[in-house]
Design a protein around this motif. Sequence first.
Motif, mmCIF file in Angstrom:
data_model
loop_
_atom_site.group_PDB
_atom_site.id
_atom_site.type_symbol
_atom_site.label_atom_id
_atom_site.label_comp_id
_atom_site.label_asym_id
_atom_site.label_seq_id
_atom_site.Cartn_x
_atom_site.Cartn_y
_atom_site.Cartn_z
ATOM 1 N N LEU A 9 0.833 -1.195 0.000
ATOM 2 C CA LEU A 9 0.000 0.000 0.000
ATOM 3 C C LEU A 9 0.870 1.249 0.000
ATOM 4 O O LEU A 9 1.826 1.368 0.762
ATOM 5 N N VAL B 67 0.159 5.359 0.325
ATOM 6 C CA VAL B 67 -0.853 6.370 0.596
ATOM 7 C C VAL B 67 -0.364 7.716 0.077
ATOM 8 O O VAL B 67 0.719 8.177 0.444
ATOM 9 N N THR C 201 -11.474 10.342 -2.236
ATOM 10 C CA THR C 201 -10.663 9.178 -1.903
ATOM 11 C C THR C 201 -10.904 8.070 -2.922
ATOM 12 O O THR C 201 -12.056 7.744 -3.238
ATOM 13 N N HIS C 202 -9.825 7.477 -3.436
ATOM 14 C CA HIS C 202 -9.981 6.352 -4.344
ATOM 15 C C HIS C 202 -8.698 5.532 -4.391
ATOM 16 O O HIS C 202 -7.636 5.984 -3.944
ATOM 17 N N PHE C 203 -8.809 4.315 -4.921
ATOM 18 C CA PHE C 203 -7.674 3.401 -5.031
ATOM 19 C C PHE C 203 -7.331 3.184 -6.498
ATOM 20 O O PHE C 203 -8.200 3.200 -7.367
ATOM 21 N N GLU C 204 -6.043 2.924 -6.746
ATOM 22 C CA GLU C 204 -5.579 2.549 -8.069
ATOM 23 C C GLU C 204 -4.490 1.490 -7.930
ATOM 24 O O GLU C 204 -3.764 1.471 -6.933
ATOM 25 N N LEU D 201 -0.639 -0.912 -4.439
ATOM 26 C CA LEU D 201 -2.020 -0.471 -4.337
ATOM 27 C C LEU D 201 -1.962 0.947 -3.793
ATOM 28 O O LEU D 201 -1.489 1.161 -2.672
ATOM 29 N N LEU E 167 -3.504 4.467 -2.562
ATOM 30 C CA LEU E 167 -4.665 5.129 -1.980
ATOM 31 C C LEU E 167 -4.471 6.637 -2.060
ATOM 32 O O LEU E 167 -3.527 7.185 -1.475
ATOM 33 N N THR F 43 -6.056 10.083 -0.958
ATOM 34 C CA THR F 43 -7.029 10.494 0.050
ATOM 35 C C THR F 43 -6.594 11.797 0.704
ATOM 36 O O THR F 43 -5.383 12.070 0.815
ATOM 37 N N ARG G 243 -10.740 5.024 5.738
ATOM 38 C CA ARG G 243 -9.895 4.435 4.704
ATOM 39 C C ARG G 243 -10.225 2.956 4.530
ATOM 40 O O ARG G 243 -10.276 2.437 3.414
ATOM 41 N N LEU H 172 -11.654 0.947 1.256
ATOM 42 C CA LEU H 172 -11.023 -0.256 0.712
ATOM 43 C C LEU H 172 -12.058 -1.374 0.551
ATOM 44 O O LEU H 172 -12.065 -2.081 -0.466
ATOM 45 N N TRP I 137 -13.971 -0.700 -2.461
ATOM 46 C CA TRP I 137 -13.167 -0.948 -3.651
ATOM 47 C C TRP I 137 -13.121 -2.445 -3.972
ATOM 48 O O TRP I 137 -13.244 -2.839 -5.143
#
Length: 243
Positions: A93, A95, A102-105, A111, A113, A115, A124, A128, A131
């Motif tokens: 991860l 950050v 807030t989003h994940f890619e 991974l 985050l 935010t 958070r 997740l 997601w």
Amino acid sequence: MSTVSAYLTVRGIDVDVIYKDIKNLHIGVYPPLGRVRVAAPERLDDEQVRLAVIQRLPWIKRQREQLKAAPRQTEREMVTGESHYVWGLRKRLKVVERPGHTHFEIDGERLVLYTPRDTAAEKRRAYLDKWYRDQLRQAIPELITKWEQALDVIVPKWSIRRMKTKWGSCNRETRHLWFNVELAKKHPDCLEYIVVHEMTHYFERNHGERFTKLMDKHLPDWRSRREQLNGSPLAQEEWPGGA
């Protein structure tokens, strides 16, 4: 040593049976899902094993309750350096604190985050979870369409939820399928196995000989997929430097 596999349902509990060249019968209840496995002498038949399991049901149920009540993982702090699994692959991860939503890619082995700086760890984790659900919502429709055609059935409704003791479930009356959100962490082959498994319940309620034959016919490698799925703890991640 020769082995023969069977798949029984004893009073609502799924039991894996391995017949071996051994003297005594052994019953085990294994994490993370409370899977019941019996190693039985070859001289016994399914009905004798079923009776032995029934005799041990109070103990089996106590063991399953203990596993159900146990903490599933060290709670994630959702900070850079933690490990999370995505489709069977371990991702570190990262950050990135910045204004905006807030989003994940996925970025290679990471991974990421994105935010705002003041987003609490609890929020958070909630992002997740959402997601992971989104990952499943993207993957499941194609699998269901594939197996609707292969099995000549229709799945009228399916949903995703967090389950402590099952990877999936099927309501035969409504034909509603449920999938554990944790499947987004497992290899895609595992998700397909659960899709086929639950859809097979449209034809057979229990995990008896007919169910096994149907699985053998349509997904011959289902046993190895099941072992792969059950080979890692439910909702357990690794910290940097160890488990």
